[in-house]
Design a protein around this motif. Structure first.
Motif, PDB file in Angstrom:
ATOM      1  N   ALA A 220      -4.748 -15.937   9.036  1.00 16.64           N
ATOM      2  CA  ALA A 220      -4.777 -14.763   9.473  1.00 16.64           C
ATOM      3  C   ALA A 220      -4.686 -13.995   8.657  1.00 16.64           C
ATOM      4  CB  ALA A 220      -3.078 -14.676  10.266  1.00 16.64           C
ATOM      5  N   ASP A 221      -5.238 -12.306   9.063  1.00 14.70           N
ATOM      6  CA  ASP A 221      -4.895 -11.073   7.585  1.00 14.70           C
ATOM      7  C   ASP A 221      -3.650 -10.922   8.016  1.00 14.70           C
ATOM      8  OD1 ASP A 221      -5.104 -10.257   5.293  1.00 14.70           O
ATOM      9  OD2 ASP A 221      -7.292  -9.060   6.393  1.00 14.70           O
ATOM     10  N   ALA A 222      -2.730 -10.333   7.064  1.00 11.61           N
ATOM     11  CA  ALA A 222      -2.086  -9.122   6.938  1.00 11.61           C
ATOM     12  C   ALA A 222      -1.841  -7.842   8.019  1.00 11.61           C
ATOM     13  CB  ALA A 222      -1.467  -9.075   5.427  1.00 11.61           C
ATOM     14  N   ASP A 223      -1.059  -8.101   8.540  1.00 13.55           N
ATOM     15  CA  ASP A 223      -0.531  -6.904   9.625  1.00 13.55           C
ATOM     16  C   ASP A 223       0.281  -5.422   8.281  1.00 13.55           C
ATOM     17  OD1 ASP A 223      -1.142  -7.560  11.645  1.00 13.55           O
ATOM     18  OD2 ASP A 223       0.291  -8.363  11.466  1.00 13.55           O
TER      19      ASP A 223
ATOM     20  N   ARG B 238       0.625  -8.175   0.983  1.00 10.83           N
ATOM     21  CA  ARG B 238       1.652  -8.050  -0.619  1.00 10.83           C
ATOM     22  C   ARG B 238       1.780  -9.373  -0.944  1.00 10.83           C
ATOM     23  NH1 ARG B 238       7.144  -6.261   0.523  1.00 10.83           N
ATOM     24  NH2 ARG B 238       7.176  -5.953  -2.178  1.00 10.83           N
ATOM     25  N   ALA B 239       1.118 -10.634   0.083  1.00 10.39           N
ATOM     26  CA  ALA B 239       1.246 -11.332  -0.381  1.00 10.39           C
ATOM     27  C   ALA B 239       0.669 -12.478   0.614  1.00 10.39           C
ATOM     28  CB  ALA B 239       2.758 -12.201   0.555  1.00 10.39           C
TER      29      ALA B 239
ATOM     30  N   THR C 203       1.210 -10.360   5.075  1.00  6.65           N
ATOM     31  CA  THR C 203       1.216 -11.757   4.918  1.00  6.65           C
ATOM     32  C   THR C 203      -0.340 -12.433   4.862  1.00  6.65           C
ATOM     33  OG1 THR C 203       3.411 -12.367   4.269  1.00  6.65           O
ATOM     34  CG2 THR C 203       1.597 -14.255   4.175  1.00  6.65           C
ATOM     35  N   ARG C 204      -1.670 -12.461   4.501  1.00  5.32           N
ATOM     36  CA  ARG C 204      -2.165 -13.609   4.752  1.00  5.32           C
ATOM     37  C   ARG C 204      -1.780 -14.757   4.456  1.00  5.32           C
ATOM     38  NH1 ARG C 204      -7.883 -12.111   1.773  1.00  5.32           N
ATOM     39  NH2 ARG C 204      -8.075  -9.975   3.645  1.00  5.32           N
ATOM     40  N   VAL C 205      -2.473 -15.631   5.677  1.00  9.38           N
ATOM     41  CA  VAL C 205      -3.101 -17.142   5.590  1.00  9.38           C
ATOM     42  C   VAL C 205      -4.070 -17.003   5.508  1.00  9.38           C
ATOM     43  CG1 VAL C 205      -1.936 -18.985   6.473  1.00  9.38           C
ATOM     44  CG2 VAL C 205      -0.634 -17.508   7.147  1.00  9.38           C
TER      45      VAL C 205
END
Length: 151
Positions: free
Chosen positions: A17-20, A24-25, A51-53
């Motif tokens: 999942a990428d950051a919307d 920053r994290a 936040t990216r997972v």
């Protein structure tokens, strides 16, 4: 949840999942901890912390990928937090190395061996929760980094 022709797990790590918004994290997790990372992402995104997972099912396969791919998955800049129900051993390679920084990296997980209980009980007892991961990110963004003395 989205069909892909490419087997992303065969690359050892991939962006789940990428950051919307501005990233920053980056949260890194393997196996069952990915669920915790995704829940932490929801908490952080609700606070406008992009936040990216990254799911990392196999460090060795990820290390074997070309540098360009590794840079796309783990770019320098954002804070990094690894989530692991096991011990920290091995995570520093991906937290501090490859453009990561000690002062911008954290770990949420076990710091020893021997505890036995249902996973949910252990996670709560040892602070391996989405809330703890989100707080670690907030602390790192606020410059509240402290060296891990449990290593």
């Amino acid at each position: 949840t989205v069909h892909r022709n490419k087997n992303l797990t065969a690359q050892g790590a991939y962006v789940l999942a990428d950051a919307d918004g501005r990233r920053r994290a980056i949260l890194l997790a393997t196996g069952s901890e990915v669920e915790i990372a995704m829940a932490a992402r929801d908490i952080l995104q609700a606070e406008d912390i992009g936040t990216r997972v990254v799911s990392m099912p196999c460090w060795e396969l990820f290390e074997a990928q070309d540098q360009g791919y590794r840079k796309r998955v783990l770019p320098g800049g954002p804070v990094r937090v690894a989530v692991e129900a096991g011990v920290r051993f091995g995570w520093d390679r991906w937290l501090y190395g490859e453009r990561g920084k000690r002062g911008k990296s954290g770990f949420v997980g076990m710091h020893g061996f021997g505890a036995s209980a249902p996973a949910g009980t252990l996670y709560k007892e040892f602070g391996i929760t989405a809330e703890a991961v989100a707080q670690k990110v907030r602390d790192l963004l606020d410059g509240k980094w402290e060296p891990d003395t449990t290593l």
